[in-house]
Design an enzyme around this catalytic site. Structure first.
Site, short mmCIF file in Angstrom:
data_model
loop_
_atom_site.label_atom_id
_atom_site.label_comp_id
_atom_site.label_asym_id
_atom_site.label_seq_id
_atom_site.Cartn_x
_atom_site.Cartn_y
_atom_site.Cartn_z
N CYS A 150 0.87 -1.18 0.00
CA CYS A 150 0.00 0.00 0.00
C CYS A 150 0.91 1.22 0.00
O CYS A 150 2.12 1.10 -0.11
CB CYS A 150 -0.99 0.00 1.16
SG CYS A 150 -0.32 0.22 2.82
N HIS B 172 14.99 -13.52 11.93
CA HIS B 172 14.69 -13.37 13.35
C HIS B 172 13.22 -13.52 13.69
O HIS B 172 12.88 -13.93 14.80
CB HIS B 172 15.15 -12.00 13.85
CG HIS B 172 16.63 -11.84 13.84
ND1 HIS B 172 17.24 -10.75 14.41
CD2 HIS B 172 17.63 -12.60 13.33
CE1 HIS B 172 18.56 -10.86 14.26
NE2 HIS B 172 18.81 -11.98 13.60
#
Length: 152
Positions: free
Chosen positions: A66, A99
């Site tokens: 977006c 991570h």
């Protein structure tokens, strides 16, 4: 063949089309959730169906775009099995996968070039989660703490 789910609002439409073409040329199967033009629309109308399908296990990886990347990220992260990460460079994309085991990449179409977006997508898709077993894996331990108690 890996399936990538992709979607955008009107602000991300052009970048979505560019990333879709890139992925198809690289041999990915792409499921496009829309939108189909630059005509104004509401980003949740695309982000909810894409995130719901990944949340349920229909696919492993999605890309949402977006204007700022924030709106689609907020919508996607409402689902308990979604870890959507807003990335605007390769380093963030790598860390989101390594991570956080991010499963949806969100990008800000108004703030990055198509070239940068392409690098981000490549990095996101090529980077694996650090899923070592045992006490050493602080990333896995942290990810297990993300859902609120009633969703576990």
């Amino acid at each position: 063949m890996k399936i990538i789910y992709i979607g955008s609002d009107h602000a991300g439409f052009t970048l979505k089309e560019q990333m879709k073409d890139k992925l198809l040329k690289e041999g990915y199967e792409v499921k496009d959730y829309g939108t189909c033009s630059e005509e104004s629309m509401d980003y949740p109308d695309v982000a909810h169906p894409l995130a719901a399908d990944i949340n349920s296990g229909k696919a492993e990886t999605g890309i949402l775009i977006c204007g700022s990347g924030n709106g689609v990220s907020m919508v996607a992260n409402k689902y308990p099995n979604i870890r959507a990460a807003l990335c605007w460079n390769r380093e963030l994309a790598a860390l989101a996968r390594q991570h956080n085991n991010a499963n949806i990449l969100t990008m800000p179409a108004r703030f990055i070039s198509a070239e940068t977006a392409s690098e981000i997508v490549d990095t996101f898709l090529a980077t694996a989660f650090d899923d070592r077993e045992g006490e050493q894996n602080r990333h896995l331990r942290r990810i297990k703490k993300i859902p609120i108690a009633s969703e576990k």
